[in-house]
Scaffold this motif. Structure first.
Motif, short mmCIF file in Angstrom:
data_model
loop_
_atom_site.label_atom_id
_atom_site.label_comp_id
_atom_site.label_asym_id
_atom_site.label_seq_id
_atom_site.Cartn_x
_atom_site.Cartn_y
_atom_site.Cartn_z
N ASP A 35 0.82 -1.21 0.00
CA ASP A 35 0.00 0.00 0.00
C ASP A 35 0.86 1.25 0.00
OD1 ASP A 35 -2.39 -1.45 0.02
OD2 ASP A 35 -2.37 -1.60 2.20
N ARG A 36 1.99 1.21 0.70
CA ARG A 36 2.91 2.36 0.69
C ARG A 36 3.46 2.59 -0.70
NH1 ARG A 36 6.84 1.96 5.96
NH2 ARG A 36 5.23 1.47 7.46
N ILE A 37 3.86 1.51 -1.37
CA ILE A 37 4.40 1.64 -2.72
C ILE A 37 3.34 2.22 -3.64
CG2 ILE A 37 5.22 0.35 -4.73
CD1 ILE A 37 6.65 -1.51 -2.69
N ARG A 38 2.12 1.74 -3.54
CA ARG A 38 1.02 2.25 -4.36
C ARG A 38 0.79 3.73 -4.07
NH1 ARG A 38 -2.81 -1.03 -2.79
NH2 ARG A 38 -2.21 -2.67 -4.22
N LEU A 39 0.85 4.12 -2.80
CA LEU A 39 0.68 5.51 -2.42
C LEU A 39 1.78 6.38 -3.03
CD1 LEU A 39 -0.73 7.65 -0.51
CD2 LEU A 39 1.01 7.01 1.17
N TYR A 40 3.02 5.96 -2.92
CA TYR A 40 4.14 6.74 -3.44
C TYR A 40 4.20 6.73 -4.97
CZ TYR A 40 5.80 6.91 1.36
OH TYR A 40 5.91 7.11 2.72
N ARG A 41 3.66 5.67 -5.58
CA ARG A 41 3.63 5.59 -7.04
C ARG A 41 2.68 6.65 -7.58
NH1 ARG A 41 0.38 2.54 -10.43
NH2 ARG A 41 -0.45 1.23 -8.78
N GLY A 42 1.69 7.00 -6.80
CA GLY A 42 0.75 8.05 -7.20
C GLY A 42 0.06 7.72 -8.51
N GLY A 43 0.05 8.64 -9.43
CA GLY A 43 -0.61 8.45 -10.71
C GLY A 43 0.26 7.78 -11.76
N ARG A 44 1.49 7.42 -11.39
CA ARG A 44 2.36 6.78 -12.37
C ARG A 44 1.87 5.37 -12.66
NH1 ARG A 44 5.63 8.53 -8.38
NH2 ARG A 44 6.60 10.53 -8.70
N ARG A 45 2.03 4.94 -13.88
CA ARG A 45 1.61 3.59 -14.27
C ARG A 45 2.57 2.54 -13.71
NH1 ARG A 45 -0.39 3.19 -20.27
NH2 ARG A 45 0.77 1.29 -19.95
N GLN A 46 2.02 1.36 -13.40
CA GLN A 46 2.84 0.28 -12.86
C GLN A 46 3.98 -0.09 -13.79
OE1 GLN A 46 0.27 -3.03 -11.95
NE2 GLN A 46 0.31 -2.56 -9.78
N ASP A 47 3.72 -0.15 -15.09
CA ASP A 47 4.78 -0.56 -16.01
C ASP A 47 5.91 0.46 -16.06
OD1 ASP A 47 3.17 1.28 -17.35
OD2 ASP A 47 3.27 0.26 -19.28
N ALA A 48 5.59 1.74 -15.93
CA ALA A 48 6.62 2.77 -15.93
C ALA A 48 7.49 2.68 -14.67
CB ALA A 48 5.99 4.15 -16.03
N VAL A 49 6.86 2.53 -13.52
CA VAL A 49 7.59 2.44 -12.26
C VAL A 49 8.40 1.15 -12.21
CG1 VAL A 49 7.37 2.28 -9.75
CG2 VAL A 49 5.98 3.91 -11.02
N ALA A 50 7.81 0.05 -12.66
CA ALA A 50 8.52 -1.24 -12.66
C ALA A 50 9.77 -1.14 -13.54
CB ALA A 50 7.60 -2.34 -13.15
N GLY A 51 9.66 -0.49 -14.68
CA GLY A 51 10.81 -0.32 -15.56
C GLY A 51 11.92 0.48 -14.92
N LEU A 52 11.56 1.52 -14.17
CA LEU A 52 12.56 2.33 -13.48
C LEU A 52 13.28 1.55 -12.39
CD1 LEU A 52 10.58 5.68 -13.09
CD2 LEU A 52 12.56 5.26 -14.57
N VAL A 53 12.56 0.66 -11.74
CA VAL A 53 13.11 -0.13 -10.64
C VAL A 53 13.87 -1.34 -11.17
CG1 VAL A 53 12.51 -1.43 -8.56
CG2 VAL A 53 11.30 0.66 -9.10
N GLY A 54 13.50 -1.80 -12.37
CA GLY A 54 14.15 -2.96 -12.95
C GLY A 54 13.45 -4.27 -12.63
#
Length: 80
Positions: A35-54
């Motif tokens: 839930d924290r990760i979802r909160l901090y991800r905000g409006g960013r798409r999961q695929d975009a954030v996942a790509g940044l994290v690897g």
């Protein structure tokens, strides 16, 4: 001071006010890691954030739903 009984947590438990004691406000410390990760991800798409994290979007989704526990390097990723 008592040790935390949470098997995932190895830190000491500190007394905190519950959300109801804070007037109903929920803070990040009250949330599960997904839930924290979802909160901090905000409006960013999961695929975009996942790509940044690897990691894959599927793995990020599993973390957010509490099905997987992320490693420390993933948690420390410099995603802003």
């Amino acid at each position: 001071m008592l040790l935390s009984t949470n098997p995932v947590s190895s830190h000491f438990a500190h007394p905190r006010l519950s959300a109801s004691e804070r007037g109903g406000r929920v803070v990040a410390a009250d949330l599960l890691i997904g839930d924290r990760i979802r909160l901090y991800r905000g409006g960013r798409r999961q695929d975009a954030v996942a790509g940044l994290v690897g990691i894959s979007p599927d793995y990020l989704s599993q973390i957010e739903r509490g099905l997987k526990v992320p490693s420390l390097p993933i948690l420390r990723s410099p995603v802003q």
